[in-house]
Enzyme design. Sequence first.
Site, PDB file in Angstrom:
ATOM      1  CG  HIS A 172     -34.021  -6.579  29.308  1.00 32.57           C
ATOM      2  ND1 HIS A 172     -34.513  -7.601  28.514  1.00 32.57           N
ATOM      3  CD2 HIS A 172     -32.904  -6.117  28.667  1.00 32.57           C
ATOM      4  CE1 HIS A 172     -33.744  -7.750  27.449  1.00 32.57           C
ATOM      5  NE2 HIS A 172     -32.747  -6.860  27.518  1.00 32.57           N
ATOM      6  CB  CYS A 188     -29.409  -5.927  27.456  1.00 38.79           C
ATOM      7  SG  CYS A 188     -29.573  -4.156  27.137  1.00 38.79           S
TER       8      CYS A 188
END
Length: 239
Positions: A172, A188
Amino acid sequence: MARSAKLSLVIGAVGSLVLGIAGLATVPAKADPLSLFAPDGYRSSSIDRYIRDDRVDTVAPRASAPAHLRRQVVSYAGSEAPGTIIIDTPNTYLYLVMPGGKAMRYGIGVGREGFTWSGVEHITRMAEWPDWHPPAEMIARQPYLPRFMAGGPSNPLGARAMYLGSSVYRIHGTNAPDTIGQRVSSGCIRLANEDVIDLYGRVRTGAKVVVLPMSSRGVAGISAPAARTADTRAGARIN
């Protein structure tokens, strides 16, 4: 006579200005060169043998970013198919394999100590300006976090998100671009917003994502290279 002299002075001044502008146009613009290596040296990684620098074809959209973290094209000689994403965790790079023996390389942020992971996943969902629902595991560690945050510039997921399998992990964007190149996340993979927008436009749902471990052990069919010396790390080629 006076009018002719004034006209000659004006014409001369205009001519000098034009020549000055033309001279400036011939001076090449200066920019910091891109770099394949981080300032503190390159860490041994199992993608090493497949990547080399390719300075003929580079892209540097973020002039303020450190040179080694700017988006750029490198040569790729591995076996992964075009469209595959390879996360080089030790060196905080993401490679998108492209046709013709090339790969686009992006600087990324990865998990902090104790939160890195490795293996193979696939992109199962993609979202623009995604909402953020912190997973239960994260809330248990950080109970002060909001249970929901609408997508937008202040959202920690940034401009785009690509969800990996059924896991809690995502590739992301970020509202903190200064964390690119660091190990601060809960697992992440984060990119600067302009880079995640570029990546998002190049991949599709179902794309394979290979996440390499912090050590140089092979994973997902990528063999670990021999140990490197300081001298070989300093060169322009990684073979």
